[in-house]
Design an enzyme around this catalytic site. Sequence first.
Site, short mmCIF file in Angstrom:
data_model
loop_
_atom_site.label_atom_id
_atom_site.label_comp_id
_atom_site.label_asym_id
_atom_site.label_seq_id
_atom_site.Cartn_x
_atom_site.Cartn_y
_atom_site.Cartn_z
N ASP A 1 21.23 10.27 11.02
CA ASP A 1 22.40 11.11 11.12
C ASP A 1 23.16 10.83 11.81
OD1 ASP A 1 22.86 13.76 11.30
OD2 ASP A 1 21.30 14.26 11.59
N TRP A 2 24.76 11.71 11.85
CA TRP A 2 25.40 11.00 12.78
C TRP A 2 25.15 10.94 15.08
CZ3 TRP A 2 25.35 9.79 8.72
CH2 TRP A 2 27.26 9.43 8.29
#
Length: 832
Positions: A246-247
């Site tokens: 995930d970012w």
Amino acid sequence: MAETQPTEQRQDHERDRHGDQAREAAVEAALGKLDLDAKARLLGGRNMWALHALPEIGLRSLVMSDGPIGVRGVRWTADDPSVALPSPTALAATWDQDLARRAGALLAQEARRKGVHVLLAPTVNLHRSPLGGRHFEAYSEDPFLTGVIGTGYVRGVQSGGVGTTVKHFVANDAETDRFTVDNKVPSRALRELYLAPFEAIVANAHPWGIMTAYNQVNGVTMTEHRHLVGEILRGEWGFDGYNVSDWMAARSTTGDIEGGLDVAMPGPRTVYGEPLAAAVRAGEVAEETVDAAVRNVLRLAARVGILEGAEPVVAPRDLPTGIDGDALAREIARRAFVLVRNENRALPLGPDGTGAGAGTVALIGAAARDARILGGGSATVFPAHVVSPLDGLTAALPEGALTYAVGADPSDELAAADKGFALRAICRDATGAVLGEGNLPSGHVQWIGDDLPEGVTHETLAGVDVVGTFTPRESGEHVFGTSGLGAFTLTIGGETLYDGVQGMGSASDPFEAFFGSPVERGRVSLTAGEPVEITLRHPLTKDFEAPLQGVVFSLVHLGPRRDPDELIAEAVGAARAADTAVVVVGTTERVESEGFDRRGLRLPGRQDDLVRAVAAANPNTVVVVNSGSPVELPWRDDVAAVLLSWFPGQEGGAALADVLLGAEEPGGRLPTTWGDLAAAPVTDVTPAEGELAYAEGVFIGYRAWEKAGATPSYAFGHGLGYTDWTYESLTVEGTTATIRVRNTGDRAGREVVQVYLAPAAGDPDRPARWLAGFAGAAAAPGETAEVTVELPRRAFETWDEGTASWTYRSGTYEVQAGRSVADRRLTETLIA
């Protein structure tokens, strides 16, 4: 699995596998040509959405984009619009895997149009607690239903030659402290609930990617979780796709690569690249470990057709094209609407669908005029147009049949400047010179990564001016403000309302801070129809760098606040004068969005008071609930009908007219239980000392409601159509259930036949019953339909924590068929 085409599924799987040997050869040949620095560079993002190209092996840059209801592309801007489908909760409410597949195929078409190779979707986390702030982006509280819908979605996207990234692996079921929380999940609950949708999708759809979550599970952050990623996902399940963080979730070079994380996003600053190459040279990481990650990325590139010498999984001639996005968005919306109450056949209003027999209609509610079609956060896309309920009913009803009243605004908070604003953004360098400009559909500026207007770079950009005009719809005192961090100067009609700096405040989530709480800066009295000039200057400084490379801030506005009692009185007058009152109520972006959980389930503002007052004035009151996940409905027994529309996408208003007027029936069934917060068995989403205990084990959703002996407002699986159904017979042979139903109403319809499995003797260690299968049945009036549901082996198994293995639980079971978990019509016995 429900509503699948077994032969088609096998063909899709074989097509996906066909040519794998050749692709693997191309991958190995490409890998052998790369040096350590190139391999390490490939595993870290080039920018916000893409990986580095490696021309020396014929590898183009791999481009990713957020979904799940549209395809944003590499620019988060309204200048690059996308089809906006209904929310994932709506898609799950259709209980139709084939419809999910068609939605995926449309999104693949959108992705190809925008040069996107991988869609960062679907979200298959569970509705563990109704307070989860991002539940509109996930499907259901039930792992089986989630797996079925997710499988259809993944198969649809990948049939279009575009990869999927199933997320968020795993137990990312709430937003509070999501970057750091350690979710303590018992292994049985982990296996039977939270891992189950991922396992089903890996087995039945062969996804090309998966995204690991921010949170920890049982003491290990998910980007470093070798047991869950390496041993279970890759080892036990045989997943061969790529694993992306995930970012901003990747925080440890050695921990992440050893834990099985292939790609660290976003770039250009990541824990991979140069730090990873250095770790290999220092002897901290084996180069073979890097090779394994690179191999997974190259395999993905081969599958989507951007690695020279490798044939893509889907040949260009086989790509689906020409899918009508508007038509599919409208179809999904009406198939997703759940009619939970319909006393005395209050709906449909006009059975022939033309509106001719509907009489006069008073449409009430701010959400009827300014529709909320999607949830907030990374799921946001910008459609080319939106059909509101007011638009849809105005087009469908005869002239003069419809009146409109606001009734009660759901929010008294400032929101991004929208209706009546004509704005553009001017980008300037440090000298004040103009670098470029772009149009703004609202006062919200959100340029992430390379989203900047043409000619503008992050290196040269020193400030942004939002300029334009505002033409009020209403006379009175208008409130203006800002959201975001940093310095702002706000001028309205030549008057400076604010010149100062906005700091972090109390926000703990960096996304919440930068996507920000709006702050009032001043008030101006304006006249309806008379435009006024507006300027918001925002110099950029290093003091307030965004958590992602980007520029995020807003001009916010709130129209004149009239006395709520006066507005409700006007709505009551309109309702009293009409044959039917349709009240649209809903949540706001400050209630349901990414980055925070909900504090309660009540509708915001005076909307409950509005419904009660209108219902008292007109017994034919229909309430449309515009929310992505459950809200409390304290007036539900006082109104004629309640229709749940979720976040219905860009064609929601047109679909609503179809359903209200009888051109189509509402096809949805609840994918999650709706009930009052006080009675909900599982509500905790707030960590204590960094930990959140999943103490309820396998008892969430309807499983928990039944264990607690509590009655929700509306049960899992509930939903009414416009015809009646009789369940005539249920036969069980082996693990095959066959159910015959008859349409005993006066119009054609579709029924969702649900099959639950229950231990005949009961077992306190297991739920009273659980969903084991379902199928759709369609029939004309008086006709019968027969469906067959295969009960999967996993429905009879539980996870044994002692032996760490699946155990087949033999014994006597009841196979229960019906319309919901609380409305079971037929029962047969099965000895397993």
